[in-house]
Design a protein around this motif. Sequence first.
Motif, mmCIF file in Angstrom:
data_model
loop_
_atom_site.group_PDB
_atom_site.id
_atom_site.type_symbol
_atom_site.label_atom_id
_atom_site.label_comp_id
_atom_site.label_asym_id
_atom_site.label_seq_id
_atom_site.Cartn_x
_atom_site.Cartn_y
_atom_site.Cartn_z
ATOM 1 N N ILE A 317 0.854 -1.189 0.000
ATOM 2 C CA ILE A 317 0.000 0.000 0.000
ATOM 3 C C ILE A 317 0.895 1.246 0.000
ATOM 4 C CG2 ILE A 317 -2.104 0.985 1.050
ATOM 5 C CD1 ILE A 317 -2.501 -1.519 2.606
ATOM 6 N N LYS A 318 2.105 1.111 -0.501
ATOM 7 C CA LYS A 318 3.072 2.207 -0.482
ATOM 8 C C LYS A 318 2.523 3.439 -1.213
ATOM 9 C CE LYS A 318 6.665 0.135 -2.346
ATOM 10 N NZ LYS A 318 6.259 -1.274 -2.481
ATOM 11 N N GLY A 319 2.649 4.571 -0.550
ATOM 12 C CA GLY A 319 2.310 5.838 -1.178
ATOM 13 C C GLY A 319 0.833 6.098 -1.374
ATOM 14 N N ALA A 320 -0.034 5.249 -0.816
ATOM 15 C CA ALA A 320 -1.474 5.428 -1.033
ATOM 16 C C ALA A 320 -1.997 6.672 -0.316
ATOM 17 C CB ALA A 320 -2.221 4.193 -0.535
ATOM 18 N N ASN A 321 -2.940 7.338 -0.943
ATOM 19 C CA ASN A 321 -3.600 8.484 -0.321
ATOM 20 C C ASN A 321 -4.835 7.966 0.420
ATOM 21 O OD1 ASN A 321 -5.262 10.784 0.226
ATOM 22 N ND2 ASN A 321 -4.188 11.918 -1.379
ATOM 23 N N LEU A 322 -4.731 7.912 1.751
ATOM 24 C CA LEU A 322 -5.814 7.382 2.587
ATOM 25 C C LEU A 322 -6.193 8.389 3.664
ATOM 26 C CD1 LEU A 322 -4.477 3.710 2.915
ATOM 27 C CD2 LEU A 322 -6.416 4.480 1.534
ATOM 28 N N ILE A 323 -6.217 9.638 3.299
ATOM 29 C CA ILE A 323 -6.571 10.695 4.254
ATOM 30 C C ILE A 323 -7.982 10.445 4.786
ATOM 31 C CG2 ILE A 323 -7.028 13.161 4.511
ATOM 32 C CD1 ILE A 323 -4.915 13.688 2.379
ATOM 33 N N ILE A 337 3.133 0.285 4.143
ATOM 34 C CA ILE A 337 2.403 1.547 3.964
ATOM 35 C C ILE A 337 3.385 2.722 3.936
ATOM 36 C CG2 ILE A 337 0.229 0.717 4.942
ATOM 37 C CD1 ILE A 337 1.013 2.035 7.582
ATOM 38 N N SER A 338 4.618 2.440 3.602
ATOM 39 C CA SER A 338 5.636 3.490 3.532
ATOM 40 C C SER A 338 5.222 4.573 2.541
ATOM 41 C CB SER A 338 6.986 2.898 3.102
ATOM 42 O OG SER A 338 7.447 1.958 4.047
ATOM 43 N N GLY A 339 5.387 5.819 2.958
ATOM 44 C CA GLY A 339 5.068 6.938 2.081
ATOM 45 C C GLY A 339 3.580 7.214 1.937
ATOM 46 N N ALA A 340 2.739 6.426 2.580
ATOM 47 C CA ALA A 340 1.287 6.631 2.472
ATOM 48 C C ALA A 340 0.852 7.823 3.309
ATOM 49 C CB ALA A 340 0.552 5.373 2.924
ATOM 50 N N ASN A 341 -0.238 8.445 2.914
ATOM 51 C CA ASN A 341 -0.797 9.575 3.661
ATOM 52 C C ASN A 341 -2.033 9.096 4.416
ATOM 53 O OD1 ASN A 341 -1.781 11.975 4.652
ATOM 54 N ND2 ASN A 341 -1.490 13.109 2.754
ATOM 55 N N LYS A 354 4.649 -5.501 12.665
ATOM 56 C CA LYS A 354 5.670 -5.634 11.622
ATOM 57 C C LYS A 354 5.335 -4.843 10.348
ATOM 58 C CE LYS A 354 7.253 -10.170 13.208
ATOM 59 N NZ LYS A 354 7.510 -11.594 12.843
ATOM 60 N N THR A 355 4.504 -3.848 10.470
ATOM 61 C CA THR A 355 4.163 -3.013 9.313
ATOM 62 C C THR A 355 5.319 -2.080 8.964
ATOM 63 O OG1 THR A 355 1.815 -3.040 9.876
ATOM 64 C CG2 THR A 355 2.564 -1.250 8.461
ATOM 65 N N GLN A 356 5.587 -1.918 7.666
ATOM 66 C CA GLN A 356 6.595 -0.976 7.197
ATOM 67 C C GLN A 356 5.936 0.399 7.067
ATOM 68 O OE1 GLN A 356 9.895 -1.840 6.700
ATOM 69 N NE2 GLN A 356 9.234 -3.817 7.531
ATOM 70 N N ALA A 357 6.407 1.366 7.872
ATOM 71 C CA ALA A 357 5.755 2.681 7.890
ATOM 72 C C ALA A 357 6.785 3.807 7.790
ATOM 73 C CB ALA A 357 4.906 2.826 9.145
ATOM 74 N N LEU A 358 7.754 3.659 6.923
ATOM 75 C CA LEU A 358 8.767 4.691 6.726
ATOM 76 C C LEU A 358 8.173 5.850 5.929
ATOM 77 C CD1 LEU A 358 11.756 2.368 5.715
ATOM 78 C CD2 LEU A 358 11.103 3.129 8.012
ATOM 79 N N ASN A 359 8.399 7.076 6.416
ATOM 80 C CA ASN A 359 7.899 8.280 5.740
ATOM 81 C C ASN A 359 6.373 8.283 5.604
ATOM 82 O OD1 ASN A 359 8.289 10.817 4.519
ATOM 83 N ND2 ASN A 359 8.228 9.915 2.478
ATOM 84 N N THR A 360 5.698 7.593 6.512
ATOM 85 C CA THR A 360 4.231 7.542 6.487
ATOM 86 C C THR A 360 3.672 8.706 7.298
ATOM 87 O OG1 THR A 360 4.314 5.142 6.323
ATOM 88 C CG2 THR A 360 2.214 6.112 6.962
ATOM 89 N N ASN A 361 2.608 9.323 6.805
ATOM 90 C CA ASN A 361 1.995 10.470 7.478
ATOM 91 C C ASN A 361 0.834 9.998 8.352
ATOM 92 O OD1 ASN A 361 0.821 12.844 8.290
ATOM 93 N ND2 ASN A 361 0.774 13.775 6.250
ATOM 94 N N ILE A 377 9.406 2.128 11.798
ATOM 95 C CA ILE A 377 9.279 3.557 11.533
ATOM 96 C C ILE A 377 10.651 4.195 11.671
ATOM 97 C CG2 ILE A 377 6.887 3.621 12.342
ATOM 98 C CD1 ILE A 377 7.891 4.889 14.935
ATOM 99 N N ASP A 378 10.793 5.439 11.204
ATOM 100 C CA ASP A 378 12.047 6.164 11.380
ATOM 101 C C ASP A 378 11.740 7.643 11.549
ATOM 102 O OD1 ASP A 378 11.399 7.064 8.876
ATOM 103 O OD2 ASP A 378 13.110 6.172 7.834
ATOM 104 N N SER A 379 12.755 8.476 11.440
ATOM 105 C CA SER A 379 12.581 9.898 11.700
ATOM 106 C C SER A 379 11.667 10.580 10.685
ATOM 107 C CB SER A 379 13.948 10.607 11.692
ATOM 108 O OG SER A 379 14.591 10.424 10.432
ATOM 109 N N THR A 380 11.433 9.934 9.540
ATOM 110 C CA THR A 380 10.560 10.546 8.527
ATOM 111 C C THR A 380 9.089 10.208 8.756
ATOM 112 O OG1 THR A 380 10.769 8.659 7.019
ATOM 113 C CG2 THR A 380 12.421 10.396 6.837
#
Length: 388
Positions: A317-323, A337-341, A354-361, A377-380
């Motif tokens: 679900i990388k980069g998905a717009n889910l506002i 879900i990295s990069g997802a909004n 174990k979800t990947q959530a790097l740069n996730t909003n 997760i990380d600093s982004t």
Amino acid sequence: MKAHEVLKRYEAGRRDFSGENLRGQSFKGKDLSGANFSEADIRGANFTNTKLIGANFSDANAGLQRRWAMGLVITSWILSVLSGIFSSFLGYFQLEVFSNDITYVIATWVALIAIVIYVIATIRKGLVAGLGTFAFAFAFAVAIAGAFAGAFAANIAFAANIAFAVAASVAVAIAGAVAVVVSGAGAVAVGETSAGAAGAVAVVVAVAVAFVLLSGYISWRALKGDERDAWIRTFAIAIATTAGTRFRNADLTDADFTWAKLKSTDFRNATLTCTNLHQTKELDRARVDNTILMDAKVRDLVVTHRGAKQSYIGCDIKGANLIGADLNDADLTEADISGANLQGAWLERANLTKTQALNTNFQEAHLTGACLEAWNIDSTTQLDGAIC
């Protein structure tokens, strides 16, 4: 409006093309970032390799131009009629089962048995399985018929009848298969099933009508997502998008397609980072190879924003717009879900193990009761204002 006029206005700083007629225009390889195409008619427009960061396509009408759509529909009708004609010949041939000539009777039963097995296998297991079963059944039936005919003097009439049975049955099977695929493409183009094509041959004999209806049923079933005929859906959509709106390899980062009509649109290899596809129409009939939209569950989520209590285990679900999306009680174990909004999204009691959530909003997201065990997760990763 012509493409060169749009580009001149864009270069002059005028970026509002809302409501314009841009059918069939080519913007291939251009930079139209931030342009407003809301409510525009972009059917048949070519945005291949175009930079469209932040562009507004809300309420736009994409897909095939009318002449192409009608061409596909007419082609599907013609093929359905041809399938019906072949079938009617075979239906007439079946009358020979009542003949006094044993060679006619045997040849007729050979064709009839093979066709019946083909129809049953196609309905139960799909068109490919039906054609394979048809070939086996026909070979077996011919062998049996040949052995039985040995009791009689081998003659030219018997050989000719068997040959006719083979030709007629194969013609029906192949014509029916081609009609299924092309009528499926016609259905993608106009948003209808090909069952209506049966009306064009309503005057032919019952066998012909049965085969046309079978083609309509199989194409309808495929377009509804039945896995037995998934290849038909893929092939039909590929045909229908050939002359549709093309966003292939386009950069659609942060673009807005809210309420847009996207039937027969090509999104292959497009960059869809945070692209807003909420409430788009007929996205399931677009070509989405090499994007997160290939997964039907993910595609449905980005369109409806309704994923409560659903399973997205391991999904991309990388980069998905889910506002503001509703993902309460959803299972996102090992999903990416990295990069997802997910700003303002509801994720109460969701499983994010174990979800990947790097740069996730996750700004202002509702995470009360969510399981965050071993998530990455990380600093982004943005958690400002998240409610936990």
